[in-house]
Design an enzyme around this catalytic site. Structure first.
Site, PDB file in Angstrom:
ATOM      1  N   ARG A  28      13.947 -10.830  57.477  1.00 11.92           N
ATOM      2  CA  ARG A  28      14.308 -12.030  56.710  1.00 11.92           C
ATOM      3  C   ARG A  28      15.678 -12.580  57.059  1.00 11.92           C
ATOM      4  O   ARG A  28      16.052 -13.639  56.597  1.00 11.92           O
ATOM      5  CB  ARG A  28      14.356 -11.668  55.211  1.00 11.92           C
ATOM      6  CG  ARG A  28      13.029 -11.395  54.610  1.00 11.92           C
ATOM      7  CD  ARG A  28      13.172 -11.186  53.128  1.00 11.92           C
ATOM      8  NE  ARG A  28      14.072 -10.058  52.824  1.00 11.92           N
ATOM      9  CZ  ARG A  28      14.326  -9.611  51.611  1.00 11.92           C
ATOM     10  NH1 ARG A  28      13.774 -10.188  50.576  1.00 11.92           N
ATOM     11  NH2 ARG A  28      15.130  -8.577  51.414  1.00 11.92           N
TER      12      ARG A  28
ATOM     13  N   LYS B 144       5.821   6.464  56.252  1.00 14.08           N
ATOM     14  CA  LYS B 144       5.803   7.273  55.040  1.00 14.08           C
ATOM     15  C   LYS B 144       7.013   6.929  54.179  1.00 14.08           C
ATOM     16  O   LYS B 144       7.987   6.404  54.717  1.00 14.08           O
ATOM     17  CB  LYS B 144       5.781   8.752  55.396  1.00 14.08           C
ATOM     18  CG  LYS B 144       6.983   9.214  56.259  1.00 14.08           C
ATOM     19  CD  LYS B 144       8.010   9.901  55.472  1.00 14.08           C
ATOM     20  CE  LYS B 144       9.399   9.430  55.722  1.00 14.08           C
ATOM     21  NZ  LYS B 144      10.438  10.360  55.567  1.00 14.08           N
TER      22      LYS B 144
ATOM     23  N   HIS C  34       5.752  11.256  61.771  1.00 15.56           N
ATOM     24  CA  HIS C  34       6.157  11.571  63.145  1.00 15.56           C
ATOM     25  C   HIS C  34       6.218  13.072  63.418  1.00 15.56           C
ATOM     26  O   HIS C  34       6.206  13.490  64.563  1.00 15.56           O
ATOM     27  CB  HIS C  34       7.463  10.856  63.519  1.00 15.56           C
ATOM     28  CG  HIS C  34       8.710  11.470  62.961  1.00 15.56           C
ATOM     29  ND1 HIS C  34       9.095  11.327  61.655  1.00 15.56           N
ATOM     30  CD2 HIS C  34       9.669  12.234  63.544  1.00 15.56           C
ATOM     31  CE1 HIS C  34      10.240  11.963  61.463  1.00 15.56           C
ATOM     32  NE2 HIS C  34      10.609  12.532  62.590  1.00 15.56           N
TER      33      HIS C  34
ATOM     34  N   ASP D  19      10.631  12.179  50.389  1.00 17.17           N
ATOM     35  CA  ASP D  19      11.042  11.894  51.777  1.00 17.17           C
ATOM     36  C   ASP D  19      10.490  12.942  52.742  1.00 17.17           C
ATOM     37  O   ASP D  19      10.112  12.608  53.863  1.00 17.17           O
ATOM     38  CB  ASP D  19      12.579  11.873  51.849  1.00 17.17           C
ATOM     39  CG  ASP D  19      13.101  11.560  53.252  1.00 17.17           C
ATOM     40  OD1 ASP D  19      12.615  10.582  53.854  1.00 17.17           O
ATOM     41  OD2 ASP D  19      13.983  12.287  53.748  1.00 17.17           O
TER      42      ASP D  19
ATOM     43  N   HIS E 200       5.892  15.217  55.560  1.00 20.45           N
ATOM     44  CA  HIS E 200       6.114  16.096  56.719  1.00 20.45           C
ATOM     45  C   HIS E 200       5.758  17.557  56.426  1.00 20.45           C
ATOM     46  O   HIS E 200       5.055  18.207  57.188  1.00 20.45           O
ATOM     47  CB  HIS E 200       7.575  16.055  57.161  1.00 20.45           C
ATOM     48  CG  HIS E 200       8.063  14.688  57.548  1.00 20.45           C
ATOM     49  ND1 HIS E 200       7.297  13.779  58.223  1.00 20.45           N
ATOM     50  CD2 HIS E 200       9.269  14.070  57.350  1.00 20.45           C
ATOM     51  CE1 HIS E 200       8.006  12.673  58.446  1.00 20.45           C
ATOM     52  NE2 HIS E 200       9.195  12.827  57.915  1.00 20.45           N
TER      53      HIS E 200
ATOM     54  N   LYS F 140      19.425  18.233  52.352  1.00 15.63           N
ATOM     55  CA  LYS F 140      20.429  17.560  53.182  1.00 15.63           C
ATOM     56  C   LYS F 140      21.808  18.140  52.887  1.00 15.63           C
ATOM     57  O   LYS F 140      22.019  18.771  51.854  1.00 15.63           O
ATOM     58  CB  LYS F 140      20.430  16.053  52.885  1.00 15.63           C
ATOM     59  CG  LYS F 140      19.176  15.352  53.428  1.00 15.63           C
ATOM     60  CD  LYS F 140      19.399  13.869  53.658  1.00 15.63           C
ATOM     61  CE  LYS F 140      18.153  13.184  54.178  1.00 15.63           C
ATOM     62  NZ  LYS F 140      17.883  13.411  55.600  1.00 15.63           N
TER      63      LYS F 140
HETATM   64  C1  BG6 Z   1      12.606  11.404  58.329  1.00 17.24           C
HETATM   65  C2  BG6 Z   1      13.302  11.527  56.996  1.00 17.24           C
HETATM   66  O1  BG6 Z   1      11.258  11.056  58.132  1.00 17.24           O
HETATM   67  O2  BG6 Z   1      12.684  12.639  59.011  1.00 17.24           O
HETATM   68  C3  BG6 Z   1      14.751  11.942  57.202  1.00 17.24           C
HETATM   69  O3  BG6 Z   1      13.266  10.276  56.319  1.00 17.24           O
HETATM   70  C4  BG6 Z   1      14.838  13.202  58.034  1.00 17.24           C
HETATM   71  O4  BG6 Z   1      15.408  12.111  55.945  1.00 17.24           O
HETATM   72  C5  BG6 Z   1      14.012  13.019  59.319  1.00 17.24           C
HETATM   73  O5  BG6 Z   1      16.192  13.443  58.362  1.00 17.24           O
HETATM   74  C6  BG6 Z   1      13.955  14.286  60.147  1.00 17.24           C
HETATM   75  O6  BG6 Z   1      13.242  14.070  61.341  1.00 17.24           O
HETATM   76  P1  BG6 Z   1      14.006  13.755  62.704  1.00 17.24           P
HETATM   77  O7  BG6 Z   1      12.918  13.633  63.713  1.00 17.24           O
HETATM   78  O8  BG6 Z   1      14.777  12.494  62.495  1.00 17.24           O
HETATM   79  O9  BG6 Z   1      14.930  14.895  62.967  1.00 17.24           O
END
Ligand code: BG6
Length: 457
Positions: free
Chosen positions: A43, A134, A164, A221, A226, A326
Site C-alpha cells: 500500500r 503461517k 518453511h 509463531d 513449525h 526467544k
Molecule cells: C519464523 C518465525 O517462522 O521462523 C521466527 O516467525 C523464527 O520467529 C523463524 O525466528 C526461525 O526460522 P529461520 O529459518 O528464520 O531460522
C-alpha cells in the site's frame, strides 16, 4: 510451470529476508529463467527506483552467498506495484497479465480473510495458486472460516499453506533417516523411546517484528505450525509414498492422536515466559516490553513449552516436549530422541551409562547418536558420540517451497484439515493462557528460560 508471482506484502520482512533470496537461489540453480516475472505489491506507493534499491539491499544482506548473476536476475525480474489488498481495482491491476499466477499473501494473518475475499471478487486466472504464510488463522474458528473462503476461490491442491521448516534439509532428513533405513523402525516406538524433545531455542530477539510477533507470541509463531509439523514427521506411520496425499494423510493422523490438554492438565504440562532485560554474548538486550511497538498489556509470551501425549498404539507412554523461546542464552535447535535405559546393566557398580540419544540438529544441520562405550579402565563406561554432517541443500527452504508452488506440488505445504487439527491441539492452551490458568513467567535475556522449563532433563 507458473511463471508469474505476485507478492502482497511484497516489501515486508518476509519478502526481503526469505522470498527474494529464495528466488535468487532458484535463478542461480537454473530453475527459473528470464521469462519469470515477480510483482511486489503493497500500500505504501514507492517509486520503481526506491523499490529497486530496496531489492538490491535485501539481496546483498540476505543472499550474499549467491552469485551476483542470480541476484541481478531477481532484480531484473521484479517490479513494484502499489496495491491495497482490500481494494478490488488495485488487486486487478496487480495481477493483470496472461496465464495462471501464484499469489503470495506475505501479510499478517488477520488480513487473510479480507485478502481472499478480494481475490474472489476479482477472480484469478484458471490454474492459479495461492500461498499463505503461517500462522494459518488465529484460532480454530478463524482457520475453519478461512478454509471455507479458500475452497470458493481455488481447489485445495492449489492452496499452499507454507511452513518453511518442512523444506529444511534436516527436516527432510527426518524422513530419510526414518524411512530409508531398516535399523530405526523396530525401535521407533514407546517401548524404546521415553521422550522426544522438539526444541527451537533462539538467541534472536524480536528483531523489529513487534507488528507481527506481539499479536501471536511463541505459541502461535512456532508451536502451532513449525514444531507440530516436526512432531508429525517424527511420529507418523510410514506413508506409502511421499506424494501429497499419502504424506499429509499420515501427518493428520498424528495430530488427531494428540490427547487434548484439559484445564486441569495445563499448569503442569505447559509453561510460558517473557524475557526481561539481559545480556546475550556481547549484546545488551532490553526487556521484551520495552522493545519498540510492544504493547505490554497483551502479555505476549516469548517462550512456550508444552508436553504432549499421543493416544496411539505406537506412542502411548512416550512424552513429546515442544519448546521454543526467544532471547535465550544459546541457540539449541534440534529434535532429540531419548531412548529408554537398557533393561539390565552387567557392568557392576563402576558401570554407569546415560540412555542413548539420537539428535537431528536443525540449525546447524547435523545428525548425532549418543552411545555408551567401555572406558580404558576395566569396568568403566564412557559416553561416545557419533556425529555426521548432513549434505548441504541445493536450495534454501524458501527456494524449495517456491519451486513446489510454481510446479504445483503441495506435498510440503499444510492441507486445510491439517491446519485445523493443529489448532485443535493449540486452542485449549491459548484459551487457558488467556484466562491466566498458567502464570506468565519471566526470564532474563541470555538465560536458559523460565526456571522450571524442561531444559533437556
Ligand atoms: C519464523 C518465525 O517462522 O521462523 C521466527 O516467525 C523464527 O520467529 C523463524 O525466528 C526461525 O526460522 P529461520 O529459518 O528464520 O531460522
Amino acid at each position: 510451470m507458473i511463471t508469474r508471482l505476485i507478492v502482497f506484502g511484497g516489501t515486508g520482512d518476509l519478502a526481503g529476508r526469505y522470498l527474494l533470496p529464495g528466488l535468487a537461489a532458484l535463478f542461480g540453480a537454473g530453475h527459473l529463467d528470464a521469462r519469470f516475472e515477480v510483482v511486489c505489491a503493497d500500500r505504501t506507493g514507492r517509486s520503481q527506483e526506491e523499490f529497486r534499491e530496496w531489492v538490491v539491499a535485501q539481496l546483498d544482506r540476505h543472499a550474499a552467498d549467491l552469485p551476483s548473476v542470480a541476484r541481478k536476475a531477481v532484480a531484473a525480474a521484479t517490479r513494484y506495484q502499489r496495491a491495497d489488498i482490500r481494494n478490488p481495482d488495485d488487486v486487478a491491476a496487480a495481477i493483470r497479465g496472461d496465464g495462471p499466477i501464484a499469489v503470495y499473501l506475505a501479510l499478517p494473518p488477520a488480513v487473510f480473510p479480507a485478502a481472499v475475499t478480494t481475490l474472489h471478487e476479482v477472480g484469478l486466472p484458471t490454474g492459479s495458486r495461492i500461498v499463505l504464510e503461517k500462522p494459518f488463522g488465529e484460532d480454530l474458528d478463524s482457520a475453519e472460516n478461512l478454509n471455507r473462503l479458500l475452497a470458493d476461490l481455488v481447489p485445495e491442491r492449489a492452496v499452499f499453506r507454507v511452513d518453511h521448516f518442512l523444506a529444511m534439509t534436516t527436516v527432510q532428513n527426518l524422513l530419510g533417516s526414518r524411512l530409508a533405513n531398516r535399523v530405526l523402525e523396530s525401535i521407533w516406538n514407546s517401548a524404546h523411546i521415553s521422550k522426544v524433545e522438539i526444541v527451537w531455542d533462539e538467541t534472536l530477539t524480536l528483531e523489529g517484528r513487534a507488528g507481527y510477533y506481539d499479536h501471536v507470541g511463541a505459541l502461535e509463531d512456532m508451536v502451532q505450525n513449525h514444531l507440530l509439523q516436526l512432531l508429525c514427521l517424527i511420529a507418523m506411520e510410514p506413508p506409502i509414498t511421499l506424494s501429497e496425499r499419502d504424506l499429509r494423510d499420515r501427518k493428520v493422523d498424528v495430530l488427531r492422536s494428540v490427547r487434548p490438554l484439559t484445564d486441569a492438565d495445563l499448569p503442569g504440562r505447559t509453561r510460558r515466559g517473557r524475557y526481561l532485560a539481559g545480556r546475550i554474548g556481547d549484546r545488551e538486550v532490553p526487556s521484551y516490553v520495552d522493545e519498540q511497538g510492544v504493547d505490554p498489556h497483551r502479555r505476549t509470551e516469548t517462550f512456550a513449552e508444552i508436553e504432549l501425549a499421543l493416544d496411539s498404539w505406537r506412542w502411548s507412554g512416550t512424552t513429546f516436549v515442544l519448546r521454543s523461546g526467544k532471547a535465550l542464552g544459546a541457540d539449541r535447535k534440534e529434535v532429540a530422541v531419548h531412548f529408554r535405559p537398557v533393561p539390565h546393566m552387567p557392568f557392576g557398580h563402576e558401570g554407569t551409562a546415560e540412555p542413548n540419544v539420537l539428535r537431528f540438529g536443525l540449525d546447524p544441520e547435523s545428525l548425532s547418536l549418543e552411545l555408551t562405550s567401555v572406558g580404558s579402565t576395566v569396568g568403566t563406561l564412557v559416553p561416545l558420540t557419533l556425529t555426521a554432517q548432513v549434505q548441504p541443500p541445493e536450495l534454501p527452504a524458501y527456494g524449495r517451497l517456491l519451486l513446489d508452488v510454481f510446479n504445483g506440488d503441495p506435498a510440503l505445504s499444510i492441507r486445510g484439515d491439517e491446519a485445523e487439527q493443529a489448532w485443535r491441539v493449540v486452542s485449549p492452551i491459548q484459551s487457558a493462557w488467556s484466562r491466566d490458568l498458567v502464570p506468565l513467567d519471566e526470564y532474563s535475556a541470555g538465560s536458559q528460560g523460565p526456571a522450571d522449563a524442561d531444559h533437556g532433563r
